[in-house]
Write a protein that holds these residues in place. Structure first.
Motif, PDB file in Angstrom:
ATOM      1  N   CYS A  70      16.694   4.778  -9.338  1.00 52.13           N
ATOM      2  CA  CYS A  70      15.755   4.327 -10.340  1.00 52.13           C
ATOM      3  C   CYS A  70      15.691   5.385 -11.261  1.00 52.13           C
ATOM      4  CB  CYS A  70      14.462   3.854  -9.747  1.00 52.13           C
ATOM      5  SG  CYS A  70      13.504   2.885 -10.973  1.00 52.13           S
ATOM      6  N   PRO A  71      15.687   4.821 -12.836  1.00 52.37           N
ATOM      7  CA  PRO A  71      15.293   5.690 -13.962  1.00 52.37           C
ATOM      8  C   PRO A  71      13.860   6.140 -13.967  1.00 52.37           C
ATOM      9  CG  PRO A  71      16.421   3.656 -14.553  1.00 52.37           C
ATOM     10  CD  PRO A  71      16.269   3.699 -13.226  1.00 52.37           C
ATOM     11  N   CYS A  72      13.855   7.610 -14.184  1.00 55.31           N
ATOM     12  CA  CYS A  72      12.468   8.076 -14.209  1.00 55.31           C
ATOM     13  C   CYS A  72      11.752   8.091 -12.827  1.00 55.31           C
ATOM     14  CB  CYS A  72      11.437   7.576 -15.206  1.00 55.31           C
ATOM     15  SG  CYS A  72      12.082   7.577 -16.807  1.00 55.31           S
ATOM     16  N   ASP A  73      12.622   7.927 -11.631  1.00 52.22           N
ATOM     17  CA  ASP A  73      11.902   7.682 -10.280  1.00 52.22           C
ATOM     18  C   ASP A  73      10.541   6.751 -10.177  1.00 52.22           C
ATOM     19  OD1 ASP A  73      12.679   8.224  -7.849  1.00 52.22           O
ATOM     20  OD2 ASP A  73      11.598  10.591  -7.712  1.00 52.22           O
ATOM     21  N   LEU A  74      10.626   5.658 -10.893  1.00 55.97           N
ATOM     22  CA  LEU A  74       9.481   4.777 -10.973  1.00 55.97           C
ATOM     23  C   LEU A  74       9.131   4.203  -9.658  1.00 55.97           C
ATOM     24  CD1 LEU A  74      10.271   2.895 -14.454  1.00 55.97           C
ATOM     25  CD2 LEU A  74       8.420   4.759 -13.930  1.00 55.97           C
ATOM     26  N   VAL A  75      10.128   3.881  -8.886  1.00 50.54           N
ATOM     27  CA  VAL A  75       9.826   3.227  -7.513  1.00 50.54           C
ATOM     28  C   VAL A  75       9.231   4.317  -6.833  1.00 50.54           C
ATOM     29  CG1 VAL A  75      11.053   2.308  -5.602  1.00 50.54           C
ATOM     30  CG2 VAL A  75      11.728   1.580  -7.842  1.00 50.54           C
ATOM     31  N   PHE A  76       9.736   5.465  -6.387  1.00 52.87           N
ATOM     32  CA  PHE A  76       9.063   6.240  -5.503  1.00 52.87           C
ATOM     33  C   PHE A  76       7.775   6.750  -6.121  1.00 52.87           C
ATOM     34  CE2 PHE A  76       8.346  10.891  -4.273  1.00 52.87           C
ATOM     35  CZ  PHE A  76       8.933  10.732  -2.892  1.00 52.87           C
ATOM     36  N   GLN A  77       7.446   6.879  -7.299  1.00 55.17           N
ATOM     37  CA  GLN A  77       6.064   7.102  -7.913  1.00 55.17           C
ATOM     38  C   GLN A  77       5.040   6.011  -7.643  1.00 55.17           C
ATOM     39  OE1 GLN A  77       6.359   8.418 -11.983  1.00 55.17           O
ATOM     40  NE2 GLN A  77       7.766  10.120 -11.561  1.00 55.17           N
ATOM     41  N   GLY A  78       5.706   4.843  -7.841  1.00 55.52           N
ATOM     42  CA  GLY A  78       4.830   3.603  -7.481  1.00 55.52           C
ATOM     43  C   GLY A  78       4.567   3.702  -6.139  1.00 55.52           C
ATOM     44  N   TYR A  79       5.439   3.912  -5.299  1.00 57.38           N
ATOM     45  CA  TYR A  79       5.353   3.969  -3.526  1.00 57.38           C
ATOM     46  C   TYR A  79       4.227   4.985  -3.193  1.00 57.38           C
ATOM     47  CZ  TYR A  79       6.213   3.323   1.233  1.00 57.38           C
ATOM     48  OH  TYR A  79       6.129   3.361   2.556  1.00 57.38           O
ATOM     49  N   SER A  80       4.196   6.072  -3.767  1.00 58.66           N
ATOM     50  CA  SER A  80       3.170   7.058  -3.521  1.00 58.66           C
ATOM     51  C   SER A  80       1.746   6.606  -3.665  1.00 58.66           C
ATOM     52  CB  SER A  80       3.467   8.363  -4.448  1.00 58.66           C
ATOM     53  OG  SER A  80       3.132   7.880  -5.930  1.00 58.66           O
ATOM     54  N   PHE A  81       1.468   5.652  -4.400  1.00 58.67           N
ATOM     55  CA  PHE A  81       0.133   5.023  -4.570  1.00 58.67           C
ATOM     56  C   PHE A  81      -0.211   4.267  -3.201  1.00 58.67           C
ATOM     57  CE2 PHE A  81      -2.681   1.521  -6.525  1.00 58.67           C
ATOM     58  CZ  PHE A  81      -3.656   2.450  -6.944  1.00 58.67           C
ATOM     59  N   LEU A  82      -1.376   4.882  -2.487  1.00 57.67           N
ATOM     60  CA  LEU A  82      -1.701   4.516  -1.247  1.00 57.67           C
ATOM     61  C   LEU A  82      -1.966   2.905  -1.082  1.00 57.67           C
ATOM     62  CD1 LEU A  82      -2.649   5.249   1.516  1.00 57.67           C
ATOM     63  CD2 LEU A  82      -5.053   5.535   0.604  1.00 57.67           C
ATOM     64  N   PRO A  83      -2.504   2.096  -1.663  1.00 60.67           N
ATOM     65  CA  PRO A  83      -2.414   0.840  -1.527  1.00 60.67           C
ATOM     66  C   PRO A  83      -1.250   0.017  -1.500  1.00 60.67           C
ATOM     67  CG  PRO A  83      -3.939   1.038  -3.273  1.00 60.67           C
ATOM     68  CD  PRO A  83      -3.374   2.443  -3.078  1.00 60.67           C
ATOM     69  N   VAL A  84      -0.074   0.583  -2.349  1.00 62.63           N
ATOM     70  CA  VAL A  84       1.256  -0.079  -2.114  1.00 62.63           C
ATOM     71  C   VAL A  84       1.851   0.295  -0.863  1.00 62.63           C
ATOM     72  CG1 VAL A  84       3.746   0.252  -3.014  1.00 62.63           C
ATOM     73  CG2 VAL A  84       1.340  -0.108  -4.635  1.00 62.63           C
ATOM     74  N   GLN A  85       1.439   1.637  -0.126  1.00 65.90           N
ATOM     75  CA  GLN A  85       1.881   2.018   1.139  1.00 65.90           C
ATOM     76  C   GLN A  85       1.561   1.209   2.089  1.00 65.90           C
ATOM     77  OE1 GLN A  85       1.703   6.286   1.587  1.00 65.90           O
ATOM     78  NE2 GLN A  85       2.206   7.016  -0.359  1.00 65.90           N
ATOM     79  N   LEU A  86       0.176   0.973   2.109  1.00 66.80           N
ATOM     80  CA  LEU A  86      -0.690  -0.087   3.060  1.00 66.80           C
ATOM     81  C   LEU A  86       0.061  -1.213   3.249  1.00 66.80           C
ATOM     82  CD1 LEU A  86      -4.413   1.278   2.767  1.00 66.80           C
ATOM     83  CD2 LEU A  86      -2.523   2.141   4.458  1.00 66.80           C
ATOM     84  N   LEU A  87       0.183  -1.784   2.111  1.00 68.01           N
ATOM     85  CA  LEU A  87       0.501  -3.245   1.901  1.00 68.01           C
ATOM     86  C   LEU A  87       2.083  -3.222   2.540  1.00 68.01           C
ATOM     87  CD1 LEU A  87       0.506  -6.231   0.860  1.00 68.01           C
ATOM     88  CD2 LEU A  87       1.258  -5.426  -1.481  1.00 68.01           C
ATOM     89  N   ALA A  88       2.960  -2.445   2.094  1.00 66.71           N
ATOM     90  CA  ALA A  88       4.247  -2.355   2.633  1.00 66.71           C
ATOM     91  C   ALA A  88       4.245  -2.212   4.024  1.00 66.71           C
ATOM     92  CB  ALA A  88       5.156  -1.349   1.800  1.00 66.71           C
TER      93      ALA A  88
END
Length: 298
Positions: free
Chosen positions: A96-114
């Protein structure tokens, strides 16, 4: 006339895993793959090898269950929709350009939801494995438990075989020698659903699916937040006024001691609250199951 509770659990058991829950499963699996040492370098140098490893992470449980039932291991390729979906998730995770997906996944609520949505798919896989095994071996307890466990948690075993082929396998990471918590709870779920399927457990399948999924999701979220709390409390750094301050020097540690104590206190309070919530959830589920079993007896 069915009660509101039965309608709720029945509607829940009929929920489709495609596409949202499948996306969460693929995302969590591929993020775990990316955190492995050298995974990013392999994706850049040999994308085909990285894609093959990604498919093992995403469909490893189905492959292992097919092997146990003497079916074609590559049967998952026939479902091209899920293969394309998993491939697209693999692409955005690594390229992904600028590694946006990896950076977004590092957000704790996103990790808990997934992570919570991934545990929902685990229940559906266990039920599917037990049902498929029963169609081949009628009331074969051991086969039903083994196939249900393999489909729900067999991905780690298949990926260990892939590491063995690549020469990066380590004995201490072998799933057969030291079962992880997901493997243990999946084995327990496979045994419980086998008892229900063979009519030795007096509870409807949709109620059992609901309770088991609630148990999986709650314990997974508690363990995930505990892991984050221990990581923060065990680190030698703290955040102060929007910037990260290293506590290598004793004087700096003394200056930022109140912020460190406050952070550790907040983490401890969150852990205690989540522990009580997990115990309460397990108690409610146990009481509801006992009530259903007692009411179903003549």
């Amino acid at each position: 006339m069915a009660s509101a509770w039965d309608e709720l659990t029945l509607a829940f058991s009929r929920t489709s895993m495609f596409p949202f829950f499948d996306v969460a499963h693929y995302l969590v699996s591929l993020m775990a793959m990316r955190h492995q040492p050298g995974a990013e370098a392999v994706a850049l140098k040999n994308p085909l090898s990285s894609w093959f490893t990604a498919m093992l992470h995403c469909f490893g449980g189905g492959i292992l269950s097919c092997i146990l039932l003497a079916e074609p291991p590559l049967r998952f390729l026939a479902d091209y929709t899920n293969v394309l979906l998993a491939t697209s998730i693999w692409y955005v995770v690594f390229f992904c350009p600028c590694d946006l997906v990896f950076q977004g996944y590092s957000f704790l609520p996103v990790q808990l939801l997934a992570a919570g949505m991934k545990e929902v798919t685990r229940t559906w896989k266990i039920v599917g494995g037990v049902t498929d095994a029963n169609s081949y071996y009628k009331n074969g307890w051991i086969v039903m438990i083994a196939v249900g466990w393999a489909r729900g948690a067999g991905g780690s075993i298949v990926t260990n075989f892939e590491q063995l082929v690549k020469g990066s396998w380590k004995p201490e990471t072998e799933e057969w020698l030291k079962l992880s918590y997901p493997a243990k709870v999946t084995l327990l779920g496979s045994a419980v659903f086998t008892l229900q399927h063979t009519k030795y457990l007096s509870i409807s399948k949709h109620n059992l699916m609901f309770f088991y999924t609630i148990f999986l999701v709650s314990t997974k979220l508690v363990l995930r937040i505990h892991w984050v709390g221990y990581s923060l409390a065990g680190s030698n750094s703290c955040h102060h006024v929007g910037r990260k301050v290293k506590l290598n020097h004793p004087l700096m540690a003394l200056v930022h001691l109140p912020q460190s104590l406050q952070l550790m206190l907040q983490i401890k309070l969150k852990r205690n609250t989540l522990r009580r919530l997990s115990k309460f959830t397990c108690a409610v589920i146990t009481l509801k199951l006992l009530d259903m079993i007692s009411s179903s007896r003549p």
